[in-house]
Motif scaffolding. Sequence first.
Motif, short mmCIF file in Angstrom:
data_model
loop_
_atom_site.label_atom_id
_atom_site.label_comp_id
_atom_site.label_asym_id
_atom_site.label_seq_id
_atom_site.Cartn_x
_atom_site.Cartn_y
_atom_site.Cartn_z
N ALA A 1 0.84 -1.20 0.00
CA ALA A 1 0.00 0.00 0.00
C ALA A 1 0.87 1.25 0.00
O ALA A 1 1.95 1.26 0.60
CB ALA A 1 -0.88 0.00 1.24
N VAL A 2 0.38 2.26 -0.69
CA VAL A 2 1.02 3.57 -0.61
C VAL A 2 0.45 4.28 0.61
O VAL A 2 -0.76 4.44 0.73
CB VAL A 2 0.75 4.40 -1.89
N LEU A 3 1.33 4.65 1.52
CA LEU A 3 0.91 5.32 2.76
C LEU A 3 1.05 6.83 2.58
O LEU A 3 1.94 7.29 1.86
CB LEU A 3 1.80 4.86 3.93
N PRO A 4 0.20 7.62 3.24
CA PRO A 4 0.39 9.07 3.18
C PRO A 4 1.65 9.48 3.94
O PRO A 4 2.02 8.85 4.93
CB PRO A 4 -0.86 9.64 3.85
N ILE A 5 2.32 10.50 3.44
CA ILE A 5 3.57 10.99 4.04
C ILE A 5 3.27 12.25 4.87
O ILE A 5 2.62 13.18 4.38
CB ILE A 5 4.61 11.29 2.94
N PHE A 6 3.71 12.22 6.12
CA PHE A 6 3.52 13.38 6.99
C PHE A 6 4.48 14.50 6.58
O PHE A 6 5.64 14.24 6.26
CB PHE A 6 3.77 12.99 8.45
N THR A 7 3.97 15.72 6.56
CA THR A 7 4.81 16.87 6.18
C THR A 7 5.16 17.73 7.38
O THR A 7 4.50 17.64 8.44
CB THR A 7 4.14 17.71 5.08
N ASP A 8 6.17 18.56 7.19
CA ASP A 8 6.72 19.39 8.27
C ASP A 8 5.62 20.10 9.05
O ASP A 8 4.73 20.70 8.45
CB ASP A 8 7.69 20.42 7.68
N GLY A 9 5.73 20.03 10.38
CA GLY A 9 4.71 20.59 11.25
C GLY A 9 3.94 19.48 11.95
O GLY A 9 3.40 19.67 13.03
N ALA A 10 3.90 18.30 11.35
CA ALA A 10 3.25 17.15 11.99
C ALA A 10 4.15 16.66 13.13
O ALA A 10 5.34 16.42 12.93
CB ALA A 10 3.03 16.03 10.96
N PRO A 11 3.61 16.54 14.34
CA PRO A 11 4.44 16.20 15.51
C PRO A 11 5.26 14.92 15.37
O PRO A 11 6.37 14.84 15.90
CB PRO A 11 3.40 16.07 16.63
N VAL A 12 4.75 13.93 14.63
CA VAL A 12 5.45 12.64 14.54
C VAL A 12 6.85 12.79 13.93
O VAL A 12 7.76 12.00 14.22
CB VAL A 12 4.60 11.61 13.76
N LEU A 13 7.04 13.84 13.11
CA LEU A 13 8.35 14.06 12.49
C LEU A 13 9.38 14.58 13.49
O LEU A 13 10.57 14.61 13.20
CB LEU A 13 8.23 15.06 11.33
N ARG A 14 8.91 15.03 14.64
CA ARG A 14 9.80 15.60 15.66
C ARG A 14 10.05 14.64 16.81
O ARG A 14 10.60 15.01 17.84
CB ARG A 14 9.20 16.92 16.17
N LYS A 15 9.56 13.40 16.66
CA LYS A 15 9.75 12.42 17.74
C LYS A 15 10.85 11.44 17.40
O LYS A 15 11.13 11.19 16.23
CB LYS A 15 8.44 11.69 18.00
N LYS A 16 11.47 10.90 18.46
CA LYS A 16 12.51 9.90 18.29
C LYS A 16 11.84 8.53 18.14
O LYS A 16 10.98 8.18 18.94
CB LYS A 16 13.39 9.93 19.54
N ALA A 17 12.23 7.82 17.10
CA ALA A 17 11.65 6.51 16.86
C ALA A 17 12.29 5.47 17.79
O ALA A 17 13.44 5.61 18.20
CB ALA A 17 11.85 6.11 15.40
N ASP A 18 11.52 4.42 18.12
CA ASP A 18 12.00 3.37 19.02
C ASP A 18 12.66 2.23 18.24
O ASP A 18 12.22 1.90 17.13
CB ASP A 18 10.81 2.77 19.79
N PRO A 19 13.67 1.59 18.83
CA PRO A 19 14.30 0.44 18.16
C PRO A 19 13.28 -0.68 17.93
O PRO A 19 12.37 -0.87 18.72
CB PRO A 19 15.37 -0.02 19.17
N VAL A 20 13.49 -1.40 16.84
CA VAL A 20 12.69 -2.58 16.53
C VAL A 20 13.27 -3.74 17.35
O VAL A 20 14.49 -3.93 17.38
CB VAL A 20 12.76 -2.89 15.02
N LYS A 21 12.42 -4.50 18.02
CA LYS A 21 12.93 -5.56 18.91
C LYS A 21 13.05 -6.91 18.23
O LYS A 21 13.74 -7.80 18.70
CB LYS A 21 12.03 -5.66 20.14
N GLY A 22 12.35 -7.08 17.11
CA GLY A 22 12.43 -8.36 16.40
C GLY A 22 11.53 -8.28 15.18
O GLY A 22 10.72 -7.36 15.07
N MET A 23 11.71 -9.23 14.29
CA MET A 23 10.91 -9.20 13.06
C MET A 23 9.56 -9.88 13.27
O MET A 23 9.45 -10.83 14.03
CB MET A 23 11.64 -9.93 11.93
N ASN A 24 8.56 -9.37 12.62
CA ASN A 24 7.26 -10.06 12.55
C ASN A 24 6.58 -9.61 11.26
O ASN A 24 7.11 -8.77 10.53
CB ASN A 24 6.41 -9.77 13.80
#
Length: 185
Positions: A2-25
């Motif tokens: 699927a093509v997902l929508p892309i968040f643009t500047d100003g959206a809070p999620v772009l200013r957050k630190k992403a969490d490490p992935v713990k394993g594949m699923n």
Amino acid sequence: MAVLPIFTDGAPVLRKKADPVKGMNDNIIQLIMDMFETMRSANGIGLAANQVGILKRIIVVDLSEVEGMENAKPLALINPKILEQQDKWVMEEGCLSVPEIRDDIERAKKLKIIYKDTNFNDIEIEVNGLLGRVILHEIDHLDGILFIDRIPPSKRKQHTEALNKIRHGEIEVSYPIITAADVQV
Ligand SMILES: [Zn+2]
């Protein structure tokens, strides 16, 4: 996929630190496939999970559409970390989350990184040139940093108007987006 929508500047999620992935699923594999599809449909060469609203340390890169790099293999990097950086170079950058703005950015030219592949094996590689630059740009996303933050303030002023437009959702691009105006309910 699927093509997902892309968040643009100003959206809070772009200013957050992403969490490490713990394993594949299956969900992680699906996310990676969707990220490739999203990046390609927007003619991007790199994409970080933050840009599709997911705070996981995953980036995808595909330089095969770049002139002279047709043989470049698409890469999915999970939990990428920079081990060493050397030398500096400047190149113009843009970003799918900051449409229509481009500027010169200084970054390391050579780097050593470690990441997990889709089998969750550790891979350590040395990269340079454009590949290294895209990886650094995308790792910045995982830390809540946008390339515009790396433009010196005196030069950044020239983008104020364009940035305000992006933040108010007054932009038209050829791919689906979610702007700050959409997320401020
Ligand atoms: Zn970007």
